[in-house]
Scaffold this motif. Sequence first.
Motif, PDB file in Angstrom:
ATOM      1  N   LYS A 134      10.095   6.699  -5.460  1.00 31.55           N
ATOM      2  CA  LYS A 134      10.214   5.912  -4.235  1.00 31.55           C
ATOM      3  C   LYS A 134      11.515   5.119  -4.172  1.00 31.55           C
ATOM      4  O   LYS A 134      11.514   3.908  -4.012  1.00 31.55           O
ATOM      5  CB  LYS A 134       8.997   4.980  -4.086  1.00 31.55           C
ATOM      6  CG  LYS A 134       7.735   5.700  -3.680  1.00 31.55           C
ATOM      7  CD  LYS A 134       7.721   5.991  -2.179  1.00 31.55           C
ATOM      8  CE  LYS A 134       6.436   6.628  -1.694  1.00 31.55           C
ATOM      9  NZ  LYS A 134       5.266   5.790  -1.837  1.00 31.55           N
ATOM     10  N   GLN A 153       4.444   5.300   6.038  1.00 33.58           N
ATOM     11  CA  GLN A 153       3.269   5.499   5.170  1.00 33.58           C
ATOM     12  C   GLN A 153       2.869   4.238   4.421  1.00 33.58           C
ATOM     13  O   GLN A 153       1.817   4.209   3.787  1.00 33.58           O
ATOM     14  CB  GLN A 153       3.567   6.610   4.150  1.00 33.58           C
ATOM     15  CG  GLN A 153       3.492   8.005   4.759  1.00 33.58           C
ATOM     16  CD  GLN A 153       4.154   9.039   3.875  1.00 33.58           C
ATOM     17  OE1 GLN A 153       4.207   8.881   2.661  1.00 33.58           O
ATOM     18  NE2 GLN A 153       4.649  10.102   4.485  1.00 33.58           N
ATOM     19  N   SER A 154       3.723   3.201   4.448  1.00 35.00           N
ATOM     20  CA  SER A 154       3.372   2.009   3.684  1.00 35.00           C
ATOM     21  C   SER A 154       2.736   0.979   4.608  1.00 35.00           C
ATOM     22  O   SER A 154       3.260   0.689   5.681  1.00 35.00           O
ATOM     23  CB  SER A 154       4.619   1.418   3.010  1.00 35.00           C
ATOM     24  OG  SER A 154       5.239   0.486   3.842  1.00 35.00           O
ATOM     25  N   SER A 155       1.597   0.428   4.189  1.00 35.17           N
ATOM     26  CA  SER A 155       0.906  -0.523   5.060  1.00 35.17           C
ATOM     27  C   SER A 155       1.549  -1.908   4.984  1.00 35.17           C
ATOM     28  O   SER A 155       1.596  -2.629   5.972  1.00 35.17           O
ATOM     29  CB  SER A 155      -0.576  -0.597   4.707  1.00 35.17           C
ATOM     30  OG  SER A 155      -0.724  -0.776   3.316  1.00 35.17           O
ATOM     31  N   ASP A 156       2.048  -2.287   3.805  1.00 39.74           N
ATOM     32  CA  ASP A 156       2.636  -3.629   3.661  1.00 39.74           C
ATOM     33  C   ASP A 156       4.078  -3.699   4.154  1.00 39.74           C
ATOM     34  O   ASP A 156       4.572  -4.764   4.496  1.00 39.74           O
ATOM     35  CB  ASP A 156       2.636  -4.063   2.183  1.00 39.74           C
ATOM     36  CG  ASP A 156       1.239  -4.108   1.605  1.00 39.74           C
ATOM     37  OD1 ASP A 156       0.280  -4.175   2.414  1.00 39.74           O
ATOM     38  OD2 ASP A 156       1.092  -4.086   0.371  1.00 39.74           O
ATOM     39  N   LYS A 157       4.759  -2.570   4.137  1.00 41.52           N
ATOM     40  CA  LYS A 157       6.180  -2.499   4.506  1.00 41.52           C
ATOM     41  C   LYS A 157       7.029  -3.465   3.679  1.00 41.52           C
ATOM     42  O   LYS A 157       7.838  -4.230   4.212  1.00 41.52           O
ATOM     43  CB  LYS A 157       6.386  -2.749   6.004  1.00 41.52           C
ATOM     44  CG  LYS A 157       5.691  -1.710   6.890  1.00 41.52           C
ATOM     45  CD  LYS A 157       6.236  -1.774   8.306  1.00 41.52           C
ATOM     46  CE  LYS A 157       5.414  -0.963   9.304  1.00 41.52           C
ATOM     47  NZ  LYS A 157       5.135   0.415   8.901  1.00 41.52           N
ATOM     48  N   ASP A 158       6.796  -3.439   2.368  1.00 42.42           N
ATOM     49  CA  ASP A 158       7.612  -4.245   1.456  1.00 42.42           C
ATOM     50  C   ASP A 158       8.795  -3.406   0.990  1.00 42.42           C
ATOM     51  O   ASP A 158       8.621  -2.392   0.320  1.00 42.42           O
ATOM     52  CB  ASP A 158       6.800  -4.675   0.222  1.00 42.42           C
ATOM     53  CG  ASP A 158       5.756  -5.716   0.578  1.00 42.42           C
ATOM     54  OD1 ASP A 158       5.960  -6.436   1.586  1.00 42.42           O
ATOM     55  OD2 ASP A 158       4.741  -5.804  -0.126  1.00 42.42           O
ATOM     56  N   GLN A 226       5.955   0.860 -12.270  1.00 44.33           N
ATOM     57  CA  GLN A 226       4.927   1.228 -11.295  1.00 44.33           C
ATOM     58  C   GLN A 226       3.733   0.313 -11.526  1.00 44.33           C
ATOM     59  O   GLN A 226       3.337   0.094 -12.673  1.00 44.33           O
ATOM     60  CB  GLN A 226       4.556   2.694 -11.530  1.00 44.33           C
ATOM     61  CG  GLN A 226       3.590   3.267 -10.523  1.00 44.33           C
ATOM     62  CD  GLN A 226       4.317   3.791  -9.285  1.00 44.33           C
ATOM     63  OE1 GLN A 226       5.481   4.120  -9.342  1.00 44.33           O
ATOM     64  NE2 GLN A 226       3.601   3.828  -8.178  1.00 44.33           N
ATOM     65  N   ASN A 229       0.031   1.085  -6.318  1.00 44.28           N
ATOM     66  CA  ASN A 229       0.848   1.831  -5.365  1.00 44.28           C
ATOM     67  C   ASN A 229       2.261   1.279  -5.246  1.00 44.28           C
ATOM     68  O   ASN A 229       3.064   1.799  -4.502  1.00 44.28           O
ATOM     69  CB  ASN A 229       0.212   1.767  -3.973  1.00 44.28           C
ATOM     70  CG  ASN A 229      -1.047   2.591  -3.926  1.00 44.28           C
ATOM     71  OD1 ASN A 229      -1.156   3.600  -4.623  1.00 44.28           O
ATOM     72  ND2 ASN A 229      -1.999   2.143  -3.121  1.00 44.28           N
ATOM     73  N   LYS A 230       2.504   0.183  -5.957  1.00 44.74           N
ATOM     74  CA  LYS A 230       3.760  -0.533  -5.752  1.00 44.74           C
ATOM     75  C   LYS A 230       4.802  -0.235  -6.826  1.00 44.74           C
ATOM     76  O   LYS A 230       4.458   0.058  -7.967  1.00 44.74           O
ATOM     77  CB  LYS A 230       3.493  -2.053  -5.763  1.00 44.74           C
ATOM     78  CG  LYS A 230       2.621  -2.536  -4.629  1.00 44.74           C
ATOM     79  CD  LYS A 230       3.432  -2.690  -3.366  1.00 44.74           C
ATOM     80  CE  LYS A 230       2.614  -3.405  -2.298  1.00 44.74           C
ATOM     81  NZ  LYS A 230       3.337  -3.557  -1.056  1.00 44.74           N
ATOM     82  N   GLN A 231       6.061  -0.370  -6.429  1.00 43.21           N
ATOM     83  CA  GLN A 231       7.153  -0.376  -7.394  1.00 43.21           C
ATOM     84  C   GLN A 231       7.414  -1.848  -7.712  1.00 43.21           C
ATOM     85  O   GLN A 231       7.387  -2.679  -6.810  1.00 43.21           O
ATOM     86  CB  GLN A 231       8.432   0.206  -6.810  1.00 43.21           C
ATOM     87  CG  GLN A 231       8.241   1.387  -5.890  1.00 43.21           C
ATOM     88  CD  GLN A 231       7.795   2.608  -6.641  1.00 43.21           C
ATOM     89  OE1 GLN A 231       8.309   2.901  -7.709  1.00 43.21           O
ATOM     90  NE2 GLN A 231       6.811   3.311  -6.111  1.00 43.21           N
ATOM     91  N   ASP A 244       7.252  -1.262  -1.681  1.00 44.90           N
ATOM     92  CA  ASP A 244       6.670   0.053  -1.399  1.00 44.90           C
ATOM     93  C   ASP A 244       7.720   1.126  -1.630  1.00 44.90           C
ATOM     94  O   ASP A 244       7.402   2.242  -2.006  1.00 44.90           O
ATOM     95  CB  ASP A 244       6.157   0.096   0.041  1.00 44.90           C
ATOM     96  CG  ASP A 244       4.954  -0.814   0.216  1.00 44.90           C
ATOM     97  OD1 ASP A 244       3.994  -0.669  -0.566  1.00 44.90           O
ATOM     98  OD2 ASP A 244       4.999  -1.698   1.086  1.00 44.90           O
TER      99      ASP A 244
END
Lengths: 417, 102
Positions: A134, A153-158, A226, A229-231, A244
Amino acid sequence: MQGTESGVETLSMNAVVIGASHAGVNFAFNLRQQGWQGTITVVDSDPELPYHRPPLSKKTLQTTECVPTPLKAEKAYADSNIQLRLGQTVDDIDRENKQIKLAAGDIIGFDKLVIATGCSPFIPPIPGLLSQSKYFAMRTYADVKAIQSALSQSSDKDVVIIGGGYIGLESAASFKSLGANVTVIEKQEKILSRVTSPVMSEFLSTLHINKGISLETTKDVVGVKQRGNKQVVVCGDGTEYLADFILVGVGVRLNTQLAINAGLIVEEGIKVNGVCQTSDPDIFAIGDCTKHFSTVYDRWIRLESVQNAVDQAKGAAQYLTKGVTPAPVVPWFWSDQYEYKLQIVGLSQGYDDLVVRNEDEGQFSVWYFQGERLLCVEAVNHTKSYVLGTQIIKKDLRVNKQLIADTSTPLSKELLV
Amino acid sequence: MAKVIFITQANESVEVEGDSGSLMELAVQNGVYGIDGDCGGVCSCATCHIHLSPEDFDKVGAPAETESDMLELDDNATEYSRLCCQIPVSDEIDGMTFTVAG
């Protein structure tokens, strides 16, 4: 269409261009317009019809149904009899036999070769970064499509951006407009510290912070992990930032390997003379990958800009068709972030004095001097400063510094001394 | 839908039509010689300079501040000059003729 005035017989000649971005494409069209009668072939590994790169981090990224802005219409290539070989990688330049070899195996012979290979994003060897998927760069249309897909595709949009340079900052502004939570991590104490003054750096820092960007400076990224789901972007001081996905904008690598392998002189850029000729008289190089001697600044420079790509393309094409040496050029640049237009003329490196002219709210310019000589003007939402600066630097005129700072004196020829 | 004509510096007449985007994009899409649009249409390069007739200029309107300042960089600028990246393609410009300033 004009004929060749210098009497260069080009009918049976083949011009081959490696690289179909601003430099390569403009060269091809200029060459034809200036009267080249032989073949023109342009090769690029990017499969897209050649497009404008600057909008990628701005308009293209911000538009949902994003499409690249083509440099020229597809039919214009056919009309000008320019053959595009897209999606083709060049493996080798064979100077002895005057031919290039494509990865697919094809061999294309040339009488004149132009290297317009540009740069590629530099991806630093941060542990964990390369091994996870990612992360993105911002150089091609494919990059923007992949980023948009990751964002949707990312819900948080971080989003974490590594690198507070122009690409990073323009992308930050675009991500913000798309509703993302954006963190920019910069190694230096100030953003853009290598390319601009503390005044401009401070203005842009404040701008981005006010727009809601988390700007983290003096932070060295030492690893990426990782977690679910986050980096997780880990910095040297132990701080961590969740993402994300990650955008890497820490600079470029020059695409000079073909030139190096061919034995051309390359010193942090393919060295070219005033007509963009390399150390091989039949091979020319233009754009970001080149280094030329600026008679305006009296030193060797390498520029990453549309202006330089286009001007070198025009200069090389004129020389090849008419034997004309182009006039010296003053570099210029632009950047658009939020509602601010930044216009830069000249190069500020080596300045020993600067004058700030504050116009109305959000409109100002920074004038960089070396002694009494104006080197550069950076204008924010103030094109008048940019235009006058351009005229002064081009003609190497002298100005009254006190009057530049005094906004009750209009920007006009009266400032000249 | 707008149908317009560009007259190039070589005195060639190019008729083009479109219904969206900017006049610069329309010219580039149709390969109008002399309209380069090097900056991609953000009023930063002044390479899409056209001259309008006085009547058309009145209809299209005067340039905004940034555009009018950028035009000062071009020696060919007249009181009827515009940078066509700043002119949207619409019914308003249907039938107009523009001269490429070159």
